[in-house]
Enzyme design. Structure first.
Site, short mmCIF file in Angstrom:
data_model
loop_
_atom_site.label_atom_id
_atom_site.label_comp_id
_atom_site.label_asym_id
_atom_site.label_seq_id
_atom_site.Cartn_x
_atom_site.Cartn_y
_atom_site.Cartn_z
N GLU A 97 -15.91 -48.26 -13.40
CA GLU A 97 -17.04 -48.95 -12.77
C GLU A 97 -16.79 -50.44 -12.86
O GLU A 97 -16.64 -51.00 -13.95
CB GLU A 97 -18.36 -48.59 -13.46
N ASP A 122 -16.88 -55.73 -16.72
CA ASP A 122 -17.67 -56.86 -16.25
C ASP A 122 -17.23 -58.10 -17.02
O ASP A 122 -16.48 -58.00 -17.99
CB ASP A 122 -19.18 -56.60 -16.45
N ASP A 149 -10.76 -59.30 -15.75
CA ASP A 149 -10.52 -59.16 -14.32
C ASP A 149 -10.11 -57.73 -13.99
O ASP A 149 -9.08 -57.24 -14.44
CB ASP A 149 -9.41 -60.13 -13.91
N ASP A 172 -21.06 -58.84 -5.80
CA ASP A 172 -21.48 -60.13 -5.24
C ASP A 172 -21.19 -60.14 -3.75
O ASP A 172 -20.05 -59.95 -3.33
CB ASP A 172 -20.73 -61.26 -5.94
N LYS A 176 -22.13 -66.65 2.19
CA LYS A 176 -21.65 -67.69 3.09
C LYS A 176 -20.34 -67.27 3.73
O LYS A 176 -19.45 -66.75 3.07
CB LYS A 176 -21.47 -69.01 2.34
N ASP A 208 -26.96 -53.92 -1.30
CA ASP A 208 -28.25 -54.22 -0.68
C ASP A 208 -28.10 -55.34 0.35
O ASP A 208 -29.09 -55.90 0.80
CB ASP A 208 -29.29 -54.59 -1.74
N THR A 245 -32.62 -48.12 -9.65
CA THR A 245 -33.11 -49.12 -10.59
C THR A 245 -34.45 -49.68 -10.13
O THR A 245 -34.85 -49.54 -8.97
CB THR A 245 -32.11 -50.27 -10.74
N ARG A 246 -35.14 -50.32 -11.06
CA ARG A 246 -36.43 -50.93 -10.72
C ARG A 246 -36.24 -51.99 -9.63
O ARG A 246 -37.01 -52.06 -8.67
CB ARG A 246 -37.05 -51.56 -11.97
N GLU A 248 -33.94 -52.15 -7.35
CA GLU A 248 -33.68 -51.50 -6.07
C GLU A 248 -34.95 -50.92 -5.49
O GLU A 248 -35.21 -51.03 -4.28
CB GLU A 248 -32.64 -50.39 -6.27
#
Length: 276
Positions: A97, A122, A149, A172, A176, A208, A245-246, A248
């Site tokens: 993950e 992470d 990484d 992420d 832009k 999302d 999740t909350r 989401e």
């Protein structure tokens, strides 16, 4: 992850008895915990798909990092190829993950499927501590937390065909246009990931950010090493194993759209799908 501060539908209780540690001048932030830059300058500079976040760590998270990192933590330094059965202490399939935020969803998935090992990576120190704390409190021995990484992990530290799955939830979106090159889901990343996924293993993405979802679908559909699990070639319904999740749920209440993509690693002519 765009929902790195998410909480689950039923928040888990805080860690009891945690104490605050005051560092002396020059002392490492977590002497027995994750390193600030585990790979150092040993690998070539390139455009990164993430930004290291060293935000405030609570006493409970710091306590978990100090106590549990030597047991369940992994610095991604690129120095060796991991023996995954040795890392987890069993031969169960390992799902990687990439980007787990505060770790609540990861902990829920690990609890629901103890026969699957999760290597969760992470660079967010509070999230690393929080996930270790959740794993400890809930007896989740099928979680290992990687710091650094994920590209170096995939390229330098994982053997070919060693992963039973790959999850990239709410990466992420780099909204832009000039930053789109920083997005993780790109052809080069997919080519690397395909070499580490066992034939038939599932790459599961969720976002999302609708424009990023469309780009993901286009890039994955065009890649010869992956095939869409959906007969219509589109997005997939959220599978039951990915917790809502909350954050989401709040977004869905506001009309936001969350898209899941489930793509299978295509076996080559001389390979059989995973489990066959």
């Amino acid at each position: 992850m765009s929902d790195s501060a998410n909480a689950p539908e039923t928040p888990l209780p805080p860690t009891p008895g945690a104490t605050h540690h005051t560092r002396a001048k020059g002392e490492p932030r977590f002497p027995d915990g994750p390193k600030a830059d585990p790979a150092g300058s040993h690998f070539e500079r390139r455009i990164r798909s993430f930004q290291p976040r060293r935000s405030r760590v609570t006493a409970g998270q710091a306590d978990a990092l100090q106590r549990l990192w030597p047991k369940w933590g992994l610095d991604i330094d690129g120095s060796r190829t991991l023996d995954l059965p040795d890392l987890f202490g069993n031969d169960n399939p390992v799902v990687l993950e990439i980007g787990f935020g505060m770790g609540e969803a990861t902990a829920q998935m690990a609890a629901a499927d103890p026969a699957t090992n999760i290597l969760a990576v992470d660079v967010h120190t509070p999230g690393q501590g929080n996930l270790l704390s959740l794993a400890d409190r809930n007896g989740l021995s099928n979680i290992r937390v990687g710091n650094g990484d994920a590209i170096i992990l995939l390229r330098e530290m994982l053997a070919p065909d060693s992963l039973g799955g790959l999850r990239v939830y709410f990466p992420d979106p780099w909204p832009k246009k000039r930053h789109h090159k920083r997005r993780l889901i790109q052809p080069e990343f997919l080519s690397l990931a395909a070499t580490r996924l066992a034939p038939g293993a599932i790459l599961h993405c969720a976002t999302d950010w609708e424009e990023y979802a469309d780009q993901m679908l286009d890039v994955l559909t065009a890649h010869p090493d992956f095939e869409n699990t959906q007969a219509d070639g589109g997005f997939a319904p959220r599978p039951d194993f990915r917790p809502l999740t909350r954050f989401e749920g709040q977004g869905l209440d506001k009309g936001h759209v969350v898209n899941d993509l489930l793509f299978r690693r295509v076996p080559h002519a001389d390979q059989s799908p995973a489990g066959v």
